[in-house]
Design an enzyme around this catalytic site. Structure first.
Site, PDB file in Angstrom:
ATOM      1  N   TYR A 102       0.860  -1.181   0.000  1.00  0.00           N
ATOM      2  CA  TYR A 102       0.000   0.000   0.000  1.00  0.00           C
ATOM      3  C   TYR A 102       0.893   1.225   0.000  1.00  0.00           C
ATOM      4  CZ  TYR A 102       0.930   0.842   4.959  1.00  0.00           C
ATOM      5  OH  TYR A 102       1.550   1.108   6.156  1.00  0.00           O
ATOM      6  N   CYS A 103       0.326   2.379  -0.318  1.00  0.00           N
ATOM      7  CA  CYS A 103       1.074   3.636  -0.317  1.00  0.00           C
ATOM      8  C   CYS A 103       0.115   4.745   0.094  1.00  0.00           C
ATOM      9  CB  CYS A 103       1.701   3.904  -1.687  1.00  0.00           C
ATOM     10  SG  CYS A 103       0.499   4.061  -3.026  1.00  0.00           S
ATOM     11  N   LYS A 104       0.298   5.933  -0.417  1.00  0.00           N
ATOM     12  CA  LYS A 104      -0.602   7.034  -0.077  1.00  0.00           C
ATOM     13  C   LYS A 104      -1.914   6.941  -0.853  1.00  0.00           C
ATOM     14  CE  LYS A 104      -0.953  12.061   0.098  1.00  0.00           C
ATOM     15  NZ  LYS A 104      -0.280  13.333  -0.185  1.00  0.00           N
TER      16      LYS A 104
END
Length: 142
Positions: A102-104
């Site tokens: 996941y990331c932003k």
């Protein structure tokens, strides 16, 4: 006028010959590496991501160390998406285990998904963005 017709006929013959050759060797169009056959644009729903997290998958936060330090999913390993290849050993040698980046927003997680697939990981799913994941926990615990 005859020259134009002859040129058009030649072009048609070349096109038909090319199509015929493709039809005879279907592997030309269908052979793809493992990473090419995966749907990288598909993301887990937020609920499905949390179910995966709770089941013990390897969670990878692919944001920068600075972003990671401002908050992250519990048990997540921080490997920035630009460093996946160099730090893949942090994920262990079992390339069949489930890995959920996941990331932003989900864009870098998609890039990480592609890189992990290229490195031979077979069970990678994009969890999307950190803000979406944390909004769910604040509004309704999964």
């Amino acid at each position: 006028m005859n020259t134009i017709r002859l040129s058009a006929l030649c072009i048609l013959v070349v096109c038909l010959t090319s199509l015929s050759a493709l039809a005879e060797s279907p592997n030309t169009l269908t052979s793809a590496s493992k990473s090419d056959s995966q749907d990288f644009s598909k993301r887990l729903s937020t609920q499905d991501a949390w179910s995966k997290f709770k089941s013990g998958v390897t969670i990878v936060d692919v944001r920068s160390p600075e972003e990671f330090s401002t908050g992250h999913i519990s048990n997540a390993i921080n490997i920035p998406h630009t460093e996946i290849k160099e730090k893949v050993a942090l994920l262990g040698s079992d390339k069949s285990k489930e890995v959920v980046p996941y990331c932003k927003s989900g864009r870098r997680a998609e890039l990480a998904h592609r890189e992990l697939a290229a490195l031979g990981f077979t069970h990678v799913e994009n969890a999307g963005g950190y803000s979406d994941l944390t909004n769910l926990t604040q509004t309704a615990k999964p």
